[in-house]
Design an enzyme around this catalytic site. Structure first.
Site, PDB file in Angstrom:
ATOM      1  N   HIS B 126      68.894  33.354 164.058  1.00  0.00           N
ATOM      2  CA  HIS B 126      69.603  32.069 163.992  1.00  0.00           C
ATOM      3  C   HIS B 126      68.626  30.893 164.049  1.00  0.00           C
ATOM      4  CE1 HIS B 126      72.941  29.209 164.996  1.00  0.00           C
ATOM      5  NE2 HIS B 126      71.966  28.590 165.634  1.00  0.00           N
ATOM      6  N   HIS B 130      67.250  27.410 161.528  1.00  0.00           N
ATOM      7  CA  HIS B 130      67.012  25.984 161.804  1.00  0.00           C
ATOM      8  C   HIS B 130      65.591  25.586 161.399  1.00  0.00           C
ATOM      9  CE1 HIS B 130      70.801  25.301 163.701  1.00  0.00           C
ATOM     10  NE2 HIS B 130      70.550  25.963 164.806  1.00  0.00           N
ATOM     11  N   HIS B 136      74.262  24.179 161.397  1.00  0.00           N
ATOM     12  CA  HIS B 136      75.269  25.136 161.843  1.00  0.00           C
ATOM     13  C   HIS B 136      76.365  25.322 160.793  1.00  0.00           C
ATOM     14  CE1 HIS B 136      74.029  24.506 166.287  1.00  0.00           C
ATOM     15  NE2 HIS B 136      73.435  25.558 165.752  1.00  0.00           N
TER      16      HIS B 136
END
Lengths: 135, 197
Positions: B126, B130, B136
């Site tokens: 995850h 970024h 998101h």
């Protein structure tokens, strides 16, 4: 000290001490509606993740005000929950789930809806009116 | 998927990225290997490459485990709560909360129904998103969904994640373009997630 080969390798004493976190206190707010106090920490949570603008210059109160209601609505919209503006049980249970520390909304604009942007603005400090606009 | 404002991405001349670990953490090879697998998942679908180096200050991506206030204005909050954060390109800073019970083998489920165990690879995949420029997503099964329940492992990129990263960097010539497996088929398991939800 903080790496474990699998879940059974975590000492039980450590698990007992760590099954709750500071956000679990939010569970006490389940069902809160306007008029209920004790919510400034929840406002801080929403500000951290972008649901209340970082440049909001006022002090958070414990009131369930428009600032909080609009933050809840935007959170519910982003996480595809029932958009009620209220702290219903599902919303609160979702709030306490561990998460990434990066904000969901940056510079007042959420891009979590595939191109639909939701912009948040304060109309002014006086009265702390707070608006959410769908573009 | 979503992107950061202004759609920042690694520039054309910096697509062969290096990563390094904060030497103060003295991580084992097993832990470092978890990050290697996480980077490989993104490299498989784009033209980006990731190479581990030992020169921490000079690498494109810097990875470290820290506790509480660690100097970037985003202090960690102890067990659970926020697990990690990463900065948009070309910052390369990737920080994880050392107060978590990080599970490195991928074996996070099956015995205890409610624990504070957090799968390291799931969070790493995850946060790398970024680092590469993804924000998101509202798609709950996607890697870039903001929350992850304890005891849950979610490491396979979904179509949403792939579409986002390929928008930024193009497609890996070796990527066959087939749709990722369905939710049921993907490498994903949880025992505490349902309870917490």
């Amino acid at each position: 000290e903080f790496f474990f080969p699998n879940v059974t390798g975590i000492p039980p004493s450590r698990l007992l001490n760590t099954t709750r976190n500071l956000w679990d206190a939010f569970r006490n707010f389940t069902g809160c509606r306007p008029g209920v106090d004790g919510l400034y920490k929840l406002k801080q949570y929403f500000q951290r993740f972008g649901y209340i603008p970082e440049n909001f210059s006022g002090n958070f109160t414990d009131d369930f005000d428009d600032i909080l209601r609009h933050a809840i609505e935007m959170y519910q919209r982003n996480f595809r929950l029932n958009v009620s503006g209220e702290l219903d049980e599902l919303t609160v249970r979702h709030l306490v789930i561990p998460r990434c520390g990066n904000p969901d909304i940056v510079n007042g604009s959420s891009a979590m809806h595939g191109g639909k942007k939701y912009e948040v603005n304060f109309a002014g400090r006086r009265g702390q009116r707070f608006h959410a606009l769908k573009r | 998927y979503s992107l950061f404002p202004g759609e920042p991405r690694w520039p054309e001349d910096r697509r062969q990225l290096t990563y390094a670990f904060d030497p103060r953490n003295a991580l084992t090879e097993e832990v470092k290997g978890v990050f290697g697998r996480a980077f490989a998942r993104w490299a498989a679908v784009t033209k980006l490459t990731f190479t581990r180096v030992e020169t921490f200050p000079d690498s494109d991506i810097t990875i470290g485990f820290y506790t509480g206030d660690h100097g970037d204005g985003e202090p960690f909050d102890g067990v659970l709560g926020t697990l990690a954060h990463a900065f948009s390109p070309p910052s390369g800073r990737f920080h994880l909360d050392s107060d978590e019970n990080w599970v490195v083998s991928g074996d996070v489920g099956g015995i205890l129904s409610m624990t504070s165990a957090v799968d390291l690879e799931s969070v790493a995949v995850h946060e790398i998103g970024h680092l590469l420029g993804l924000g998101h997503s509202t798609i709950e099964d996607s890697i870039m969904y903001p929350t992850i329940s304890t005891g849950r492992r979610k490491v396979e990129l979904t179509r949403d994640d792939i579409d986002g990263i390929q928008y930024l960097y193009g497609t890996n010539p070796n990527f066959n373009g087939s749709s990722p497996p369905s939710t049921q088929q993907r490498e994903s398991s949880d025992f505490g997630g349902v309870g917490r939800m």
